[in-house]
Design a protein around this motif. Structure first.
Motif, PDB file in Angstrom:
ATOM      1  N   GLN A 182       1.806  -6.238  -8.011  1.00  0.00           N
ATOM      2  CA  GLN A 182       0.406  -6.671  -7.620  1.00  0.00           C
ATOM      3  C   GLN A 182       0.397  -8.329  -7.787  1.00  0.00           C
ATOM      4  OE1 GLN A 182      -1.673  -4.800 -11.110  1.00  0.00           O
ATOM      5  NE2 GLN A 182      -3.093  -3.845  -9.552  1.00  0.00           N
ATOM      6  N   GLU A 210       1.008  -1.156   0.268  1.00  0.00           N
ATOM      7  CA  GLU A 210       0.076   0.126   0.193  1.00  0.00           C
ATOM      8  C   GLU A 210       0.940   1.191   0.020  1.00  0.00           C
ATOM      9  OE1 GLU A 210      -1.745   0.479   3.930  1.00  0.00           O
ATOM     10  OE2 GLU A 210      -0.417  -1.216   4.610  1.00  0.00           O
ATOM     11  N   ARG A 243      -5.873  -7.223   0.146  1.00  0.00           N
ATOM     12  CA  ARG A 243      -6.719  -6.834  -0.866  1.00  0.00           C
ATOM     13  C   ARG A 243      -8.090  -7.476  -0.773  1.00  0.00           C
ATOM     14  NH1 ARG A 243      -4.247  -7.549  -6.627  1.00  0.00           N
ATOM     15  NH2 ARG A 243      -6.272  -7.554  -7.852  1.00  0.00           N
ATOM     16  N   LYS A 292      -7.995  -1.840   0.617  1.00  0.00           N
ATOM     17  CA  LYS A 292      -6.589  -2.549   1.170  1.00  0.00           C
ATOM     18  C   LYS A 292      -6.630  -2.438   2.591  1.00  0.00           C
ATOM     19  CE  LYS A 292      -3.590  -3.953  -1.910  1.00  0.00           C
ATOM     20  NZ  LYS A 292      -2.558  -4.542  -1.477  1.00  0.00           N
ATOM     21  N   ARG A 322      -6.618   2.589  -4.901  1.00  0.00           N
ATOM     22  CA  ARG A 322      -7.121   1.652  -5.936  1.00  0.00           C
ATOM     23  C   ARG A 322      -8.405   2.809  -6.582  1.00  0.00           C
ATOM     24  NH1 ARG A 322      -5.378  -3.191  -7.725  1.00  0.00           N
ATOM     25  NH2 ARG A 322      -7.380  -3.353  -8.533  1.00  0.00           N
TER      26      ARG A 322
END
Ligand code: WT7
Length: 627
Positions: A413, A387, A521, A516, A510
């Motif tokens: 990711q 994050e 996630r 998050k 996002r």
């Protein structure tokens, strides 16, 4: 979001690499190395791939039929072979590969030779119960060495592993077993969490009773005497016993699937991200090496759990591909006390420390005395992931570790397989910015039409394929296409990003309905459907809300069925229900009972409007709002 960008950009301090950092670094001049790498990315990746061992070479680096990529075509390799045999056949044979520390303070140390023996035995054990190339094994284990051994054993014989984080509940595990059609599951009797024993076997029993594809279960029994096992359940020790320490690694086509890893998206069902042996091996290998400047003398400590992608790529595959010494520790950063990680760093002489903003913010709360008690002078390179890291947390982390160690804020990711935007130790740092794209990666910030914005805010995209990219979403190629069809001619990550005048990337969070929480996630849709499956609920909407340590927290708005009345008991029940359906990490911190939700005329819930209202912000364009 805009406010967040403002606060981040206010920080103007630039931290330049120290002479020591520069003199040690593999890459000393990022700009030149980057330019060279993207002038001909295929040539760049070809050169990197050659640093690893292949049973037979590839005849084509890349086949790109938008948006489907294949890398190192015709090449034969095995990632497990590169993590183990490559080192066992060298002076690293007796080098320490893994140091594991349990929550109770236990220690288990594996040299490359010993890890290899265990993996070979496990691979033979898998074969002994009929598993073969292309089959899927679900691994639902706490953070113990067997998790690593099982992953590498599967990879060794071309079996696909699907590791599920052991905090997931039975229904969540069940749906992932079913999607993958797994033939067997490897689990443990229990995990430990702040001294408490968590009954994992019970969760697995429940999930497996509804999953007919599972033929066998192997159980690591940590508690003595071990729980009794039923038919088709095997004790890990017994299973491994008597197996030969020799199991030749399968020579696999480079595009052979290595694993599925489930991650949350914007719609209900989690997505099984597919990674393959060849390209993933190349991407995780080189990012670990260059970003952490990993050398043979380093002791590398990554706090992730292999249940998530960071553990796959940066505890297991990347570091072992490099022949590193990896420290991994079960348990929380503040148990038995907030000195836990600092203690491990000083005890084992950790030189590379890869952690998360959430953990840093948690440790910040306990104050600087804790790190101050320990000798942290072995540290050399630091890392952050999961994050955006706020500048205050960055500065704190930098200061308590001596004030001269570079922090690699790594952006990537589950889908990207390896780090795509991050500093290298030679890159000048701005606290809060992941800085620049990794070598060979063409990242950019664009508007909805795909036009580069130069400087300013927009969507983070990748413009060319890269070796460790996911190949598809298991059983759902349309969802894979979605990543490449969103904005023309590029891969859309789903992140909002700001690019500054130095070309530095500032990831802001996002752009979609993904929250998050502590770096994990969570799809708002998943939580909503869990809430709606409760008897008292007709409708639910879930948003992410800023939270001091976790980055974001989950807030739910719920409409009750007629005849139901609001009570603190009911709220408690709703939270417990989400925990049962999904797991602890997905439980909303706040639940508001409401009588209506903002919707579009077509009936879609406008979470954006709810969020703006909750945060006291302007909701923006609400012309599609029904009421
Ligand atoms: C999402 C991916 C990457 C491994 C762990 C999470 C966010 C990740 C950063 C960072 C800002 C970050 C993004 C991304 N994210 N790293 N350094 N700065 N944001 O993997 O669960 O697949 O989540 O995590 O929003 O899209 P994941």
């Amino acid at each position: 979001m805009a406010e967040q960008i403002e606060t981040l950009l206010k920080t103007s301090t630039v931290y330049r690499p120290t002479e020591k950092t520069l003199s040690e670094a593999y890459i000393k001049d990022y700009e030149t190395a980057y330019k060279e790498s993207i002038a001909d990315p295929e040539k760049f990746w070809d050169g990197i791939a050659k640093e690893l061992e292949w049973f037979s070479p590839w005849n084509q680096v890349l086949e790109w039929k938008y948006p489907w990529a294949k890398w190192f075509l015709g090449g034969k390799c095995n990632i497990s072979y590169n993590c183990l045999d490559r080192h066992v056949n060298s002076w690293r044979k007796n080098k320490v590969a893994v140091i594991w520390v349990g929550e109770k303070g236990e220690e288990r140390i594996f040299t490359y030779a010993e890890l290899s023996r265990q993996v070979n035995r496990c691979a033979n054990a898998l074969k002994s119960i009929g598993l073969k190339k292309g089959d899927v094994v679900t691994i639902y284990l706490p953070k113990i060495p067997e998790q690593i051994i099982a992953m590498l054993a599967c990879a060794r014989i071309g079996v696909i592993h699907s590791v599920i984080y052991s905090g997931f509940s039975a229904p969540a595990l069940e749906s992932r077993i079913k999607d993958a059609n797994a033939k067997m599951i490897i689990t443990a009797d229990c995990g430990y969490d702040r001294g408490k024993s968590i009954d994992l076997k019970k969760v697995v029993d429940e999930a497996v009773s509804k999953s007919p594809s599972i033929e066998k279960m192997v159980v690591v029994r940590r508690e003595k005497p071990g729980n009794t096992l039923k038919e088709n359940e095997i004790d890990w020790e017994e299973w491994m016993e008597g197996q030969s320490t020799n199991c030749e690694a399968e020579q696999l086509d480079s595009e052979t699937p290595l694993y599925f890893l489930y991650t949350s998206g914007t719609t209900g069902k989690p997505k099984g991200v597919v990674h393959v042996h060849g390209g993933y091996m190349v991407g995780t290998y080189i990012t670990t090496k260059y970003i952490f400047d990993l050398k043979d003398e380093d002791v590398y400590f990554c706090v992730a759990d292999p249940g998530w992608v960071t553990g796959h790529s940066y505890i297991v595959y990347g570091p072992l591909l490099n022949g590193a010494t990896v420290l991994t520790a079960e348990g929380k950063p503040d148990y038995p006390n907030p000195g836990r990680w600092w203690d491990l760093i000083s005890k084992y002489g950790v030189s590379i420390f890869y952690t998360t903003p959430t953990a840093i913010r948690l440790l910040m709360k306990y104050g600087e005395d804790w790190p101050g008690k320990y000798d942290l002078s072995s540290l050399r390179v630091l890392g952050s992931v999961g994050e955006p890291i706020n500048p205050e947390a960055w500065e704190w982390f930098h200061r308590v570790t001596g004030g001269d160690k570079p922090i690699m804020d790594t952006w990537w990711q589950t889908e990207t397989g390896s780090i795509l935007v991050s500093p290298l130790p030679c890159v000048p740092l701005k606290p809060g910015s992941a800085t620049r794209p990794f070598l060979g990666i063409e990242a950019d910030v664009v508007d909805k039409e795909g036009n580069s914005i130069g400087t300013g805010g927009g969507f983070a995209v990748i413009k060319k394929p890269w070796p460790s990219m996911m190949r598809t979403i298991h059983k759902d190629p349309d969802r894979y296409l979605g990543y490449w069809n969103n904005i023309p001619n590029c891969y859309t990550a789903g992140d909002v990003c700001h690019k500054d005048e130095d070309g530095y990337f500032w990831f802001m969070g996002r752009a979609d309905d993904v929250v998050k929480v502590a770096g994990n996630r969570i799809g708002t849709a998943e939580v909503e459907s869990a809430l709606v499956s409760h008897d008292a609920v007709v409708e639910a909407a879930v948003i992410g809300k800023p939270h001091k340590t976790a980055g974001e927290m989950i807030k739910a708005f719920v409409i009750l069925k007629q005849g139901q009345t609001e009570s603190s008991e009911l709220i408690k029940n709703l939270k417990a229900h989400v925990q049962t359906e999904l797991g602890k990490i997905a439980v909303p911190r706040e639940i508001d009972i409401v009588t209506s939700l903002p919707k579009t005329r077509s009936g879609k819930i406008m979470r954006r409007v709810l969020k703006a209202k909750e945060l006291g912000q302007d909701p923006g364009d609400i012309s599609t709002l029904e009421e």
